[in-house]
Write an enzyme that holds these catalytic residues in place. Structure first.
Site, PDB file in Angstrom:
ATOM      1  CE  LYS A  79     -81.729 -80.168 -31.205  1.00  0.00           C
ATOM      2  NZ  LYS A  79     -82.066 -79.050 -30.317  1.00  0.00           N
ATOM      3  CG  ASP A  80     -78.747 -78.608 -27.288  1.00  0.00           C
ATOM      4  OD1 ASP A  80     -79.287 -77.786 -28.053  1.00  0.00           O
ATOM      5  OD2 ASP A  80     -79.357 -79.525 -26.717  1.00  0.00           O
ATOM      6  NE  ARG A 125     -82.521 -74.995 -37.233  1.00  0.00           N
ATOM      7  CZ  ARG A 125     -83.444 -75.945 -37.288  1.00  0.00           C
ATOM      8  NH1 ARG A 125     -83.978 -76.296 -38.443  1.00  0.00           N
ATOM      9  NH2 ARG A 125     -83.844 -76.548 -36.185  1.00  0.00           N
ATOM     10  NE  ARG A 126     -86.669 -76.987 -34.704  1.00  0.00           N
ATOM     11  CZ  ARG A 126     -86.536 -77.644 -33.565  1.00  0.00           C
ATOM     12  NH1 ARG A 126     -86.984 -77.094 -32.432  1.00  0.00           N
ATOM     13  NH2 ARG A 126     -85.957 -78.830 -33.542  1.00  0.00           N
ATOM     14  NE  ARG A 143     -86.235 -72.734 -23.398  1.00  0.00           N
ATOM     15  CZ  ARG A 143     -85.489 -72.238 -22.407  1.00  0.00           C
ATOM     16  NH1 ARG A 143     -85.430 -70.923 -22.229  1.00  0.00           N
ATOM     17  NH2 ARG A 143     -84.789 -73.030 -21.635  1.00  0.00           N
ATOM     18  NE  ARG A 149     -89.470 -77.378 -25.916  1.00  0.00           N
ATOM     19  CZ  ARG A 149     -88.415 -76.965 -26.607  1.00  0.00           C
ATOM     20  NH1 ARG A 149     -88.439 -77.011 -27.930  1.00  0.00           N
ATOM     21  NH2 ARG A 149     -87.341 -76.516 -26.003  1.00  0.00           N
ATOM     22  CB  CYS A 237     -78.877 -71.981 -29.927  1.00  0.00           C
ATOM     23  SG  CYS A 237     -80.484 -72.741 -29.679  1.00  0.00           S
TER      24      CYS A 237
END
Length: 832
Positions: A79-80, A125-126, A143, A149, A237
């Site tokens: 995904k990155d 998106r989230r 971040r 996190r 992203c």
């Protein structure tokens, strides 16, 4: 030499190790070097990704090193990976997809997520999707690495945060008692394109053989389709879009989310039959998947909202946590008959709901944090009725858990798997069927009976031996069954044996038709009796045949009689027919299973203890490891955990160049050799006391020793070194805990085994605490463990002369030989 470039975050390094392990699986002689690369995204942690360059901030520097040939491959979370790779580079391999879902983490004291709750995420998106589920929440940028996190969440800076499930699982951070984990539903919360997939970037045409070995075709098709979806939307992203493609044997299923205005997400799903259904993944699948991506984009970009009318995901936040159930067949009672797919399910399960007829050793493969729930039937005691099991499956999956329903044999052959599948479908729970080897043919085969045989039977009929009480009394039409050509196999019919034989005779079956009954098939206690419709009931009574049992009727039984006689005559395994319960850690159980299998024993591994790393007091000494002249290891677990920690600390192994190694015995020596290091000292007897006495004699006043051990170990070495004025330190790098999940199981099993093996004092205590059972054939690994057992009230029969797995095997084999020679009835003889 393959040089792998990776970021230095813990997750990136773990993912790189996963790829390294895959390479070595296929190319065991390949040399691999891991090269750390610091990216722009790793340096700037105080700004959202969209402000500093999107996906490329994690890959630009890595791609530069690929192009200048500093490294050969790079490992990325798919995904990155940017939409466009640098010229001359490609995605050489795409690995099997892990869990693609997002997870909402909240502190347990945060009772409810609602209006005003602070949610941490830097993904648009989230953000958009979480606002649909929990209107009124406040979004705060998040971040840092995963551990950072989670620390911010625990400190109270956030009420909840959103992370990727795959990353949490790879880091082992998916079961923190202080947190609640809410797994999002793929239908209601669409993940990022490529989420859960690892991708390997390399130069065009390089390492072609390696890349082909690692590439998972299904994952590649799905990733390429999801990236095409993003590419068509000019996604990145921070773009407000998500995509998730699934390819099965028959169908494609593709979900998408897109917010054209950056605020209001729109959802769509396409399900389409595979044009290449039933064959291996190929280029036609890729073309179809790419086509589906285009169709999905067209739907989401259109002004027509019809695609949303059948998808009200944003209106059903209560379904966000639904998990998945796998209905898994465990095979006919022997662990080695478990399928690879079934094993994968078991290793990944959050909850395992299991029956009586599975091999208990299978559960040793479960995660330490997996919940184990027994619902089987023993001695006419039903732990859970079928409606209760159905409710349990739905309830566990509704909590967002991955549930494995583990059944003996095959779930769809008299396993009531169909009833469970219907209950799950009614509740809207995703499920899959993982078939198993059925006892209907494998158990007769183990007794030498082929259910089909040329000239004897060209068909086989599988029939229940006891029917559902709600069925009419004559639901089975014996007037038809008795006239069937071929073999009749009756499952679960031992109590009905007389009735079955009578009905077959009354309906025209010749009374001399051969019949066999196989009891406790595929275990060491398997027994087979032969007869015919007239005599078999008496044979069963005379030989005290017990359930579970399978009845075989037909001419193949006559063939099986001759094969069975040959099998018995030529069975030269000295431990054939013996059931041996192993209670030690998983590592010790594995070593013992390998030895016992060679001699034909049935090993039942129920690991009552497990080792848990504890680094709380060791890092200072490990960071100065070069100051020691000797390292002393008292267990194989200590070796493995020690080197795992050195890797975590980025310790250069060349610091060990001038250090000598002492180990307590064979298994510890072998564990050390896996790291390319060879013991300089092994004691003449494999005990800590002997190690201390003998090593102390060769140490000089210039030596400095570091002892690596567990918390619960005895102080033989420390006491001896103190008395001899040896300069030493110690680190207790792990602790041994009892696995209370196995308590009920070990109590059920220990009464039905020939030997119980105990390999440590902690194992003896666990056996006492969980089972409290007395057994006349307890075997221990050495005199120290013998003393521990006797202090707990156990009577020890056998003590290994060599204190390792081979020593335990030898002493049991010797005892079996003596008992059988003397006709000792306390040892059950093999009787097929």
């Amino acid at each position: 030499m393959i040089r792998i470039g990776t970021r230095k975050s813990k997750l990136a390094l773990i993912q790189t190790e996963l790829v390294k392990a895959q390479i070595l699986k296929y190319f065991p002689n390949e040399e691999i070097e891991i090269v750390h690369v610091v990216t722009h995204g790793d340096k700037v942690l105080d700004k959202p990704l969209g402000e500093i360059g999107g996906k490329g901030v994690f890959t630009k520097e890595i791609e530069e090193k690929l192009l200048d040939k500093t490294i050969d491959i790079a490992v990325h979370s798919a995904k990155d990976v940017p939409m466009e790779l640098a010229g001359g580079l490609c995605l050489g391999a795409v690995l099997l997809r892990d869990d693609n879902r997002d997870v909402i983490l909240k502190r347990k004291e945060t009772k409810k997520i609602g209006e005003g709750s602070i949610i941490g995420t830097s993904s648009l998106r989230r953000e958009l999707q979480i606002k649909q589920i929990y209107p009124g929440v406040l979004i705060k940028s998040l971040r840092g690495n995963v551990g950072t996190r989670i620390d911010k969440l625990k400190s109270g800076e956030y009420d909840a945060i959103i992370l990727a499930a795959a990353g949490l699982k790879r880091l082992g951070l998916d079961n923190d008692d202080a947190l609640d984990y809410i797994y999002t539903d793929n239908e209601k919360f669409v993940s990022a394109a490529g989420q859960g997939i690892l991708a390997i970037e390399c130069r065009n045409g390089d390492l072609k053989e390696v890349m082909e070995a690692l590439d998972d075709k299904a994952a590649r098709v799905c990733l390429e389709a999801e990236r095409e979806f993003l590419r068509s939307l000019d996604g990145s992203c921070n773009a407000p879009c998500g995509a998730h493609c699934i390819i099965s044997r028959e169908n494609f299923e593709f979900r998408g989310m897109y917010a054209a205005d950056g605020e209001n997400p729109k959802y769509a799903k396409i399900k389409e039959r595979r044009e290449a259904a039933g064959v291996n993944i190929n280029d036609d699948d890729l073309k179809q998947a790419i086509s589906l991506a285009g169709k999905l984009v067209n739907i989401l970009k259109s002004d027509d909202d019809s695609s949303d009318k059948n998808n009200d995901s944003e209106k059903k936040p209560d379904e966000v946590g639904k998990g998945k159930v796998s209905l898994v067949g465990a095979g006919p009672g022997k662990r080695d008959y478990l399928s690879v797919e079934a094993l994968r399910c078991i290793k990944n399960a959050d909850v395992i709901i299991y029956d009586a007829l599975i091999s208990p050793s299978i559960l040793n493969e479960a995660k330490m944090d997996a919940e184990l729930i027994y619902v089987g039937k023993r001695a006419d005691t039903i732990y859970k009725k079928q409606p209760e099991i159905n409710k349990l499956l739905v309830g566990c999956a509704s909590q967002g858990k991955y549930v494995v329903r583990l059944k003996g044999g095959d779930p769809f052959i008299f396993g009531r798997g169909g009833e469970e599948a219907l209950a799950l479908a009614k509740a809207g729970i995703n499920y899959e069927i993982v078939s198993g080897i059925s006892s209907s043919y494998s158990v007769p085969a183990s007794a030498g009976i082929p259910v089909t045989h040329r000239g004897a039977a060209s068909s086989v009929h599988i029939i229940t031996g006891h029917e559902h009480p709600g069925k009419p009394s004559e639901a089975l039409d014996f007037s038809v069954i008795a006239k069937e050509e071929g073999t009749l196999v009756f499952m679960m019919g031992l109590r009905s044996l007389g009735n079955i034989c009578d009905k077959l005779k009354k309906n025209g079956k010749y009374e001399g038709t051969p019949v066999a009954v196989v009891s406790k098939g595929m275990t060491a206690k398997q027994k087979t009796v032969f007869g015919n419709l007239l005599t078999i009931e008496d044979e069963v009574k005379k030989n005290k045949i017990e359930a579970p049992a399978i009845i075989v009727v037909g001419d193949v039984v006559e063939v099986g009689l001759h094969i069975n006689e040959w099998q018995i005559k030529n069975d030269k395994n000295p431990l054939s027919g013996k059931r041996i319960l192993v209670t030690g850690s998983r590592n010790m159980a594995f070593c013992l299973e390998k030895e016992f299998d060679k001699y034909g024993a049935e090993t039942i591994a129920i690991s009552l203890v497990e080792t848990i790393p504890d680094y709380s007091s060791c890092d200072d000494k490990l960071n100065e490891i070069e100051k020691y002249s000797w390292l002393v290891f008292t267990s194989a677990n200590g070796v493995n955990i020690f080197f795992d920690r050195l890797r975590d600390l980025k310790t250069d192994v060349r610091k060990l160049a001038n250090i000598k190694f002492a180990v307590v015995g064979t298994s510890t020596r072998k564990a050390l050799e896996k790291y390319g290091l060879y013991a300089d000292f092994v004691p003449s007897k494999f005990t800590s006391k002997t190690l201390a006495d003998e090593l102390a004699q060769i140490l000089t006043d210039k030596d400095r020793v570091l002892i690596v051990r567990g918390k619960q170990g005895k102080n033989f070495i420390e006491d001896k070194f103190t008395s001899m004025a040896v300069d030493f330190d110690k680190i207790c790098i792990y602790e041994t805990i009892q696995d209370e999940r196995r308590a009920d199981e070990v109590r059920r099993v220990c009464r039905d085994v020939d030997y119980i093996v105990v390999t440590s004092g902690s194992g003896a205590r666990a056996l006492k605490d969980m089972a409290g059972c007395e057994h006349e054939n307890i075997v221990v690994i050495g005199p120290v463990t013998k003393k521990d057992c006797e202090e707990l009230g156990f009577s020890v029969k056998l003590v290994a002369k060599e204190f390792d797995a081979k020593g335990i095997l030898d002493v049991i084999a010797g005892d079996v030989f003596e008992c059988e020679k003397n006709g000792d009835s306390t040892i059950t003889k093999s009787d097929k």
